[in-house]
Design an enzyme around this catalytic site. Structure first.
Site, short mmCIF file in Angstrom:
data_model
loop_
_atom_site.label_atom_id
_atom_site.label_comp_id
_atom_site.label_asym_id
_atom_site.label_seq_id
_atom_site.Cartn_x
_atom_site.Cartn_y
_atom_site.Cartn_z
N ASP A 39 -68.83 -23.17 -25.95
CA ASP A 39 -67.92 -23.71 -24.94
C ASP A 39 -66.53 -24.03 -25.51
OD1 ASP A 39 -68.74 -25.75 -26.51
OD2 ASP A 39 -69.28 -27.12 -24.88
N HIS A 243 -51.78 -5.10 -43.34
CA HIS A 243 -52.13 -6.21 -42.46
C HIS A 243 -53.22 -7.09 -43.10
CE1 HIS A 243 -50.31 -4.38 -38.55
NE2 HIS A 243 -49.40 -4.85 -39.37
N ASP A 260 -45.61 -12.40 -44.75
CA ASP A 260 -45.13 -11.90 -43.46
C ASP A 260 -45.65 -12.88 -42.43
OD1 ASP A 260 -44.59 -10.58 -41.09
OD2 ASP A 260 -45.34 -8.63 -41.76
N ASP A 271 -40.22 -12.76 -36.64
CA ASP A 271 -41.06 -11.89 -37.49
C ASP A 271 -40.33 -11.71 -38.82
OD1 ASP A 271 -42.83 -10.04 -38.50
OD2 ASP A 271 -42.45 -8.51 -36.98
N HIS A 350 -44.89 3.01 -43.28
CA HIS A 350 -44.70 2.49 -41.92
C HIS A 350 -43.25 2.67 -41.48
CE1 HIS A 350 -42.73 -1.15 -43.52
NE2 HIS A 350 -43.73 -1.28 -44.36
N HIS A 354 -39.45 -2.45 -35.21
CA HIS A 354 -40.00 -2.36 -33.85
C HIS A 354 -39.19 -3.31 -32.98
CE1 HIS A 354 -41.96 -6.20 -34.91
NE2 HIS A 354 -42.30 -5.62 -36.05
N HIS A 361 -44.58 -7.08 -31.36
CA HIS A 361 -44.26 -5.65 -31.20
C HIS A 361 -43.92 -5.50 -29.73
CE1 HIS A 361 -46.98 -4.70 -34.90
NE2 HIS A 361 -45.84 -5.26 -35.23
N GLU A 384 -37.52 -3.79 -41.46
CA GLU A 384 -38.54 -4.20 -42.42
C GLU A 384 -39.06 -3.08 -43.33
OE1 GLU A 384 -42.45 -4.96 -40.68
OE2 GLU A 384 -41.55 -4.85 -38.69
N TYR A 388 -44.87 0.12 -51.42
CA TYR A 388 -46.19 -0.36 -51.84
C TYR A 388 -46.75 0.65 -52.83
CZ TYR A 388 -45.06 -2.39 -47.34
OH TYR A 388 -44.39 -2.99 -46.31
N ARG A 406 -42.08 -6.03 -49.24
CA ARG A 406 -41.48 -5.79 -47.92
C ARG A 406 -40.45 -6.88 -47.69
NH1 ARG A 406 -45.71 -5.12 -45.18
NH2 ARG A 406 -46.13 -7.11 -44.17
N GLU A 408 -38.25 -8.30 -44.40
CA GLU A 408 -38.14 -8.14 -42.95
C GLU A 408 -37.24 -9.19 -42.34
OE1 GLU A 408 -41.87 -8.65 -40.79
OE2 GLU A 408 -41.03 -7.51 -39.11
N1 GLY Z 1 -45.81 -8.91 -38.58
C1 GLY Z 1 -46.10 -7.64 -38.07
C2 GLY Z 1 -45.01 -6.72 -38.33
O1 GLY Z 1 -44.20 -6.96 -39.19
O2 GLY Z 1 -44.84 -5.73 -37.65
MN MN Z 2 -43.78 -8.91 -39.90
MN MN Z 3 -42.48 -6.65 -37.91
#
Ligand code: GLY
Ligand code: MN
Ligand code: MN
Length: 444
Positions: A39, A243, A260, A271, A350, A354, A361, A384, A388, A406, A408
């Site tokens: 619950d 991720h 991140d 982000d 990647h 975005h 996103h 970003e 890697y 990374r 960003e």
């Molecule tokens: N935190 C997810 C991305 O950077 O797209």
């Molecule tokens: Mn991110």
């Molecule tokens: Mn991002």
């Protein structure tokens, strides 16, 4: 605190209704509640489309827009006031509150929707609705339409067309208003403070979750109810898992840590990613990779402006990163040929960013008519790039393996170029080392 002024919600509904064809209806349910276990419920997060058009924070609600309806164009179904339930679960707006505080022209109890909504749909040719988003609601909508179909012999007219609501709505959401940019700036400032705090707290011997706790402390202090997405706090080789979500490994002397993480305020996301050394000093290899990622990000930021297209930023990062990897000896060959064969993808797999907004996103098309979208003021996005070097990459000398970086930031396109919303976190090697060294001497 009111961040998006009430009249803005009315303007959004009006803009949407102006684009709907005559004799149509739009139907949009609030996000369902989700059970976590037995619950206990998951923290409730309103559906972004619903929030965008109504500002109404409650579950069990349905927004209906009927342009031209004499008795009111904006109808909201919501929960009735209920002293017993409100004692346990908190206050409800009720139908009176829906009209008084949320601008509905008409409001009905959600429990009466089966009796009322078919009558509102009947006679409308087109229904704007996001089929497939809430499966349970899809079924109910079909039931309501079938009620109308079953009365066709009595002259009832069922709708003949269902059209994706997102097609109109998501294009609106792509262009952020001044009020939206202000909220996103605030979410970015809170998130930036969180990253600074995590950098100051980092040291060998702690675990990833200690830094996650520092982040969450600043998010809540800044008034955020929740992170905008699952925080990634990835030390050492964990940074190479894009991720990563365990966040429970030890922070080791000599390793980098990639964070991140960012909060959302009133359903507007930030982000941010920063990567820094656990012990406060970059090794030569870490510094070389870091500065290459930074250089690629700067190249991307330089091509974000009205009239530039969406993919130019990504292309800029690919060029800088590929050339840099060749210089460092991590790739061999001609830069153009390596770009054409996508050899960089072994290290940079990647996209450079975005759209960013109510969803991290965010919605909005990246291509229009088969061409990359041309940037316009008010569009918000992340930048970003990352590199890697897999711990298992046998093609590169050992000293590079397991390094993941990374960087960003969030930007909004302005008339001249772009505004960086997340400038409050140190980014150069010198700035990061200075911040961490100052935190250490204060602690000592
Ligand atoms: N935190 C997810 C991305 O950077 O797209
Ligand atoms: Mn991110
Ligand atoms: Mn991002």
């Amino acid at each position: 605190m009111i961040r998006i002024p009430k009249p803005e919600y009315a303007r959004r509904r009006k803009t949407l209704m102006e684009q709907m064809v005559p004799n149509s209806i739009a139907i949009l349910p609030a996000a369902p509640m989700h059970i976590r276990n037995r619950d206990v419920e998951h923290v409730y997060r309103q559906d972004s489309d619903f929030q965008y058009l109504t500002g109404f924070p409650e579950p069990e609600a349905v927004m209906v827009l009927i342009p031209g309806r004499a008795h009111g164009e904006y109808v909201l179904f919501c929960r009735e006031r209920d002293p017993e339930r409100e004692l346990w679960d908190g206050l409800r707006a009720g139908q009176e509150g829906a009209v008084r505080d949320f601008g509905a022209d008409d409001a009905f109890p959600i429990n009466d929707i089966d009796d009322i909504l078919p009558g509102l749909i009947e006679g409308r040719e087109r229904v704007y609705y996001s089929i497939g988003t809430h499966v349970e609601f899809d079924r109910r909508l079909m039931d309501w339409v079938n009620v109308i179909r079953s009365k066709a012999r009595q002259g009832a007219q069922p709708p003949s067309e269902f059209v994706a609501l997102g097609h109109l709505l998501h294009d609106m959401r792509l262009y952020k208003s001044a009020a939206e940019v202000k909220v996103m700036r605030e979410a970015s400032e809170v998130s930036a403070r969180a990253h600074v705090r995590a950098m100051q707290a980092a040291r060998p011997g702690l675990a990833e979750y200690h830094l996650e706790a520092e982040l969450e402390y600043e998010f809540r202090r800044g008034g955020a109810k929740m992170p905008a997405y699952g925080s990634i706090v990835a030390a050492g080789r964990n940074a190479c898992i894009l991720h990563y979500r365990e966040n429970d490994a030890p922070l080791k002397d000599g390793d980098l840590i990639l964070i991140d993480a960012a909060c959302e305020l009133d359903c507007y996301a930030s982000d941010i990613t920063r990567t820094f050394p656990v012990n406060g000093r970059f090794s030569p290899e870490q510094k070389a990779i870091y500065e290459l990622v930074l250089k690629s990000q700067e190249a991307a930021l330089a091509v974000i402006a009205p009239g530039r297209h969406w993919n130019e930023a990504h292309e800029a990062t690919v060029r800088v990163i590929t050339a840099g990897l060749v210089e460092l000896g991590l790739l061999q060959g001609d830069v153009d040929a390596l770009i054409a064969s996508e050899a960089y993808k072994a290290f940079y797999m990647h996209r450079a960013g975005h759209w960013l907004g109510m969803d991290v996103h965010d919605v909005g098309d990246y291509k229009v008519g088969g061409e990359w979208r041309v940037l316009e003021p008010g569009m918000a996005m992340t930048v970003e790039p990352g590199i890697y070097v897999s711990p298992d990459n046998q093609d590169v000398p050992k000293k590079w393996r397991g390094i993941g970086v990374r960087i960003e930031d969030d930007v909004v396109v302005t008339r001249e170029g772009c505004e960086i919303l997340t400038g409050g976190v140190p980014k150069t090697v010198a700035e990061i080392e200075a911040l961490m060294s100052a935190a250490r001497s204060e602690a000592a």
